[in-house]
Design an enzyme around this catalytic site. Sequence first.
Site, PDB file in Angstrom:
ATOM      1  N   SER A  84      22.225  36.942  34.603  1.00 39.85           N
ATOM      2  CA  SER A  84      22.357  38.403  34.665  1.00 39.85           C
ATOM      3  C   SER A  84      21.251  39.030  35.520  1.00 39.85           C
ATOM      4  O   SER A  84      20.072  38.712  35.383  1.00 39.85           O
ATOM      5  CB  SER A  84      22.297  39.000  33.257  1.00 39.85           C
ATOM      6  OG  SER A  84      22.266  40.408  33.357  1.00 39.85           O
ATOM      7  N   THR A 135      27.613  41.399  28.010  1.00 36.38           N
ATOM      8  CA  THR A 135      28.379  40.740  29.066  1.00 36.38           C
ATOM      9  C   THR A 135      29.213  39.636  28.430  1.00 36.38           C
ATOM     10  O   THR A 135      29.245  39.496  27.198  1.00 36.38           O
ATOM     11  CB  THR A 135      27.462  40.283  30.220  1.00 36.38           C
ATOM     12  OG1 THR A 135      28.293  39.795  31.285  1.00 36.38           O
ATOM     13  CG2 THR A 135      26.472  39.203  29.831  1.00 36.38           C
ATOM     14  N   LYS A 140      32.189  41.605  25.351  1.00 39.94           N
ATOM     15  CA  LYS A 140      32.618  42.988  25.601  1.00 39.94           C
ATOM     16  C   LYS A 140      33.757  43.440  24.691  1.00 39.94           C
ATOM     17  O   LYS A 140      33.809  44.589  24.296  1.00 39.94           O
ATOM     18  CB  LYS A 140      33.029  43.157  27.070  1.00 39.94           C
ATOM     19  CG  LYS A 140      31.860  43.105  28.035  1.00 39.94           C
ATOM     20  CD  LYS A 140      32.373  43.379  29.445  1.00 39.94           C
ATOM     21  CE  LYS A 140      31.272  43.379  30.460  1.00 39.94           C
ATOM     22  NZ  LYS A 140      31.739  43.812  31.781  1.00 39.94           N
ATOM     23  N   ASN A 175      30.578  47.777  27.253  1.00 43.19           N
ATOM     24  CA  ASN A 175      29.490  47.021  27.897  1.00 43.19           C
ATOM     25  C   ASN A 175      28.125  47.642  27.598  1.00 43.19           C
ATOM     26  O   ASN A 175      27.103  47.126  28.024  1.00 43.19           O
ATOM     27  CB  ASN A 175      29.705  46.934  29.418  1.00 43.19           C
ATOM     28  CG  ASN A 175      29.589  48.282  30.090  1.00 43.19           C
ATOM     29  OD1 ASN A 175      29.686  49.328  29.441  1.00 43.19           O
ATOM     30  ND2 ASN A 175      29.370  48.284  31.383  1.00 43.19           N
ATOM     31  N   ASP A 198      31.922  50.447  32.823  1.00 43.68           N
ATOM     32  CA  ASP A 198      32.519  49.748  33.976  1.00 43.68           C
ATOM     33  C   ASP A 198      33.557  50.643  34.657  1.00 43.68           C
ATOM     34  O   ASP A 198      33.602  50.726  35.890  1.00 43.68           O
ATOM     35  CB  ASP A 198      33.207  48.445  33.531  1.00 43.68           C
ATOM     36  CG  ASP A 198      32.220  47.319  33.283  1.00 43.68           C
ATOM     37  OD1 ASP A 198      31.124  47.341  33.868  1.00 43.68           O
ATOM     38  OD2 ASP A 198      32.555  46.405  32.506  1.00 43.68           O
ATOM     39  N   GLY A 248      44.747  43.021  36.549  1.00 36.27           N
ATOM     40  CA  GLY A 248      44.661  44.098  35.541  1.00 36.27           C
ATOM     41  C   GLY A 248      44.690  43.589  34.113  1.00 36.27           C
ATOM     42  O   GLY A 248      44.409  44.347  33.192  1.00 36.27           O
ATOM     43  N   GLY A 274      39.277  41.778  31.620  1.00 38.88           N
ATOM     44  CA  GLY A 274      38.414  42.839  31.074  1.00 38.88           C
ATOM     45  C   GLY A 274      38.103  43.921  32.095  1.00 38.88           C
ATOM     46  O   GLY A 274      38.324  45.119  31.851  1.00 38.88           O
ATOM     47  N   TYR A 279      30.542  40.521  43.134  1.00 40.26           N
ATOM     48  CA  TYR A 279      29.297  41.084  43.682  1.00 40.26           C
ATOM     49  C   TYR A 279      28.290  40.004  44.069  1.00 40.26           C
ATOM     50  O   TYR A 279      27.085  40.211  43.998  1.00 40.26           O
ATOM     51  CB  TYR A 279      28.657  42.071  42.697  1.00 40.26           C
ATOM     52  CG  TYR A 279      28.458  41.520  41.306  1.00 40.26           C
ATOM     53  CD1 TYR A 279      27.345  40.759  40.979  1.00 40.26           C
ATOM     54  CD2 TYR A 279      29.389  41.770  40.310  1.00 40.26           C
ATOM     55  CE1 TYR A 279      27.177  40.261  39.705  1.00 40.26           C
ATOM     56  CE2 TYR A 279      29.227  41.283  39.030  1.00 40.26           C
ATOM     57  CZ  TYR A 279      28.117  40.530  38.743  1.00 40.26           C
ATOM     58  OH  TYR A 279      27.961  40.029  37.479  1.00 40.26           O
TER      59      TYR A 279
HETATM   60  P1  NAP Z   1      38.392  38.062  32.759  1.00 44.28           P
HETATM   61  O1  NAP Z   1      38.444  39.022  31.620  1.00 44.28           O
HETATM   62  O2  NAP Z   1      38.274  36.608  32.489  1.00 44.28           O
HETATM   63  O3  NAP Z   1      39.733  38.301  33.640  1.00 44.28           O
HETATM   64  C1  NAP Z   1      40.037  37.468  34.704  1.00 44.28           C
HETATM   65  C2  NAP Z   1      41.257  38.005  35.449  1.00 44.28           C
HETATM   66  O4  NAP Z   1      41.458  37.198  36.606  1.00 44.28           O
HETATM   67  C3  NAP Z   1      42.558  37.966  34.653  1.00 44.28           C
HETATM   68  O5  NAP Z   1      43.384  39.021  35.045  1.00 44.28           O
HETATM   69  C4  NAP Z   1      43.148  36.612  35.084  1.00 44.28           C
HETATM   70  O6  NAP Z   1      44.557  36.554  34.969  1.00 44.28           O
HETATM   71  C5  NAP Z   1      42.746  36.602  36.541  1.00 44.28           C
HETATM   72  N1  NAP Z   1      42.650  35.259  37.095  1.00 44.28           N
HETATM   73  C6  NAP Z   1      41.784  34.292  36.720  1.00 44.28           C
HETATM   74  N2  NAP Z   1      41.970  33.200  37.502  1.00 44.28           N
HETATM   75  C7  NAP Z   1      42.979  33.497  38.359  1.00 44.28           C
HETATM   76  C8  NAP Z   1      43.626  32.788  39.399  1.00 44.28           C
HETATM   77  N3  NAP Z   1      43.282  31.517  39.693  1.00 44.28           N
HETATM   78  N4  NAP Z   1      44.607  33.394  40.080  1.00 44.28           N
HETATM   79  C9  NAP Z   1      44.970  34.664  39.788  1.00 44.28           C
HETATM   80  N5  NAP Z   1      44.398  35.392  38.810  1.00 44.28           N
HETATM   81  C10 NAP Z   1      43.417  34.815  38.099  1.00 44.28           C
HETATM   82  O7  NAP Z   1      37.193  38.401  33.754  1.00 44.28           O
HETATM   83  P2  NAP Z   1      36.473  39.818  34.007  1.00 44.28           P
HETATM   84  O8  NAP Z   1      35.255  39.891  33.182  1.00 44.28           O
HETATM   85  O9  NAP Z   1      37.460  40.898  33.936  1.00 44.28           O
HETATM   86  O10 NAP Z   1      35.979  39.608  35.522  1.00 44.28           O
HETATM   87  C11 NAP Z   1      36.930  39.645  36.576  1.00 44.28           C
HETATM   88  C12 NAP Z   1      36.209  39.949  37.895  1.00 44.28           C
HETATM   89  O11 NAP Z   1      35.588  41.226  37.808  1.00 44.28           O
HETATM   90  C13 NAP Z   1      35.109  38.951  38.244  1.00 44.28           C
HETATM   91  O12 NAP Z   1      35.164  38.698  39.631  1.00 44.28           O
HETATM   92  C14 NAP Z   1      33.817  39.691  37.924  1.00 44.28           C
HETATM   93  O13 NAP Z   1      32.751  39.302  38.762  1.00 44.28           O
HETATM   94  C15 NAP Z   1      34.237  41.122  38.252  1.00 44.28           C
HETATM   95  N6  NAP Z   1      33.426  42.139  37.558  1.00 44.28           N
HETATM   96  C16 NAP Z   1      32.645  42.954  38.322  1.00 44.28           C
HETATM   97  C17 NAP Z   1      31.877  43.932  37.730  1.00 44.28           C
HETATM   98  C18 NAP Z   1      31.020  44.813  38.591  1.00 44.28           C
HETATM   99  O14 NAP Z   1      30.255  45.613  38.054  1.00 44.28           O
HETATM  100  N7  NAP Z   1      31.119  44.701  39.895  1.00 44.28           N
HETATM  101  C19 NAP Z   1      31.885  44.104  36.330  1.00 44.28           C
HETATM  102  C20 NAP Z   1      32.716  43.265  35.577  1.00 44.28           C
HETATM  103  C21 NAP Z   1      33.477  42.267  36.193  1.00 44.28           C
HETATM  104  P3  NAP Z   1      45.278  36.062  33.608  1.00 44.28           P
HETATM  105  O15 NAP Z   1      45.296  37.279  32.705  1.00 44.28           O
HETATM  106  O16 NAP Z   1      46.616  35.649  34.038  1.00 44.28           O
HETATM  107  O17 NAP Z   1      44.441  34.944  33.054  1.00 44.28           O
END
Ligand code: NAP
Length: 308
Positions: A42, A89, A93, A114, A129, A155, A158, A252
């Site tokens: 982090s 994190t 969450k 968060n 977020d 979508g 999280g 990021y």
């Molecule tokens: P998460 O809850 O695990 O969700 C992952 C998402 O990605 C789900 O929709 C999943 O689909 C999809 N996915 C995973 N592997 C895939 C693949 N091979 N092909 C297509 N779709 C796939 O993760 P999260 O915490 O939301 O994080 C998701 C992204 O957001 C990450 O890149 C993270 O770095 C970014 N993020 C950025 C910030 C920021 O402040 N910039 C904050 C939070 C998160 P399914 O539902 O089908 O499994």
Amino acid sequence: MPQLVYAAEDLAGNGLLFRDLFLDGNPCPARLAVFGDPVAHSKSPQMHNAALKKQRKPLQYVRIQVAADQLEGALRNLEPAGFLGTNLTIPHKQAALEFMDEITPESRLMGAINTVALCEGKLHGYNTDGPGFAAAVNESFGVELGTLRVLILGGGGGAGRAITVQCALAGCPTIFVANRTLEKAQLLSEEIEENLEKSITPIRLSPAALENSTSCVDLIVNATSLGMKEADPSPLPDGILSKDHLVYDTVYSGGTTALTRQAQAASSKYANGLSMLIHQGALAYEIWFNEPAPLETMRTALEEAVRE
Ligand code: NAP
């Protein structure tokens, strides 16, 4: 550089451990944290400690390794340990919702929090977020989120859910939510329809569905996990972006992703998730201290941490 990580048990102690912490030679007790598992990666401590130093607050922000079965205890121990609050994190969450005394309705709909703030001994939960994403879009592209037709990739996750709810709250005229597991996107659309009376179109993350929806949106957001590893493919097929698209990749890492390279090749305007990370952090700071966050200080510290 190895990052300092505390254990959940440290919070349950008498606070002695935290009195040992120093910032610039001054004793500064830990009063804010990020709970995660893992948590060593982090960058929030670098960003928040720079802000605390800039605003001359004699406290510091630490990483605390909290396993899923330790979450409730660690949250309950925040107050006796003298903490103002914490960030959460992966994987906490969603799970933390049930331990809050108060949750904003937006955060409840986002299905995750968060940021936690202690208020008269009660745990208040927030999701920064979603609003952080809206601020990042405004900063990156110079437009209000609510004016844009949007396609959110991932979508069902999280971050994607928080972003989709934020787009609905902002009043985006068209919202497509694409997910590999279509059922999650469908469920989210139904919940948003029921709570906000806003129509969302759920689609499968398939080349044909993406091609159709991309042609009628302004902003494409990647909230899938694709892009976190350097070798990851783009969630979008090649050749469907145009120079009129805005592309926001929530990843990021600091480098490019397959999606931002596609955007570059199509001359689309694009941005990575660093601005969302900064703004969600700044909003958390504002919740804890009820004063504006030193945004540029946080940005500089985070950019430096990402380069390390
Ligand atoms: P998460 O809850 O695990 O969700 C992952 C998402 O990605 C789900 O929709 C999943 O689909 C999809 N996915 C995973 N592997 C895939 C693949 N091979 N092909 C297509 N779709 C796939 O993760 P999260 O915490 O939301 O994080 C998701 C992204 O957001 C990450 O890149 C993270 O770095 C970014 N993020 C950025 C910030 C920021 O402040 N910039 C904050 C939070 C998160 P399914 O539902 O089908 O499994």
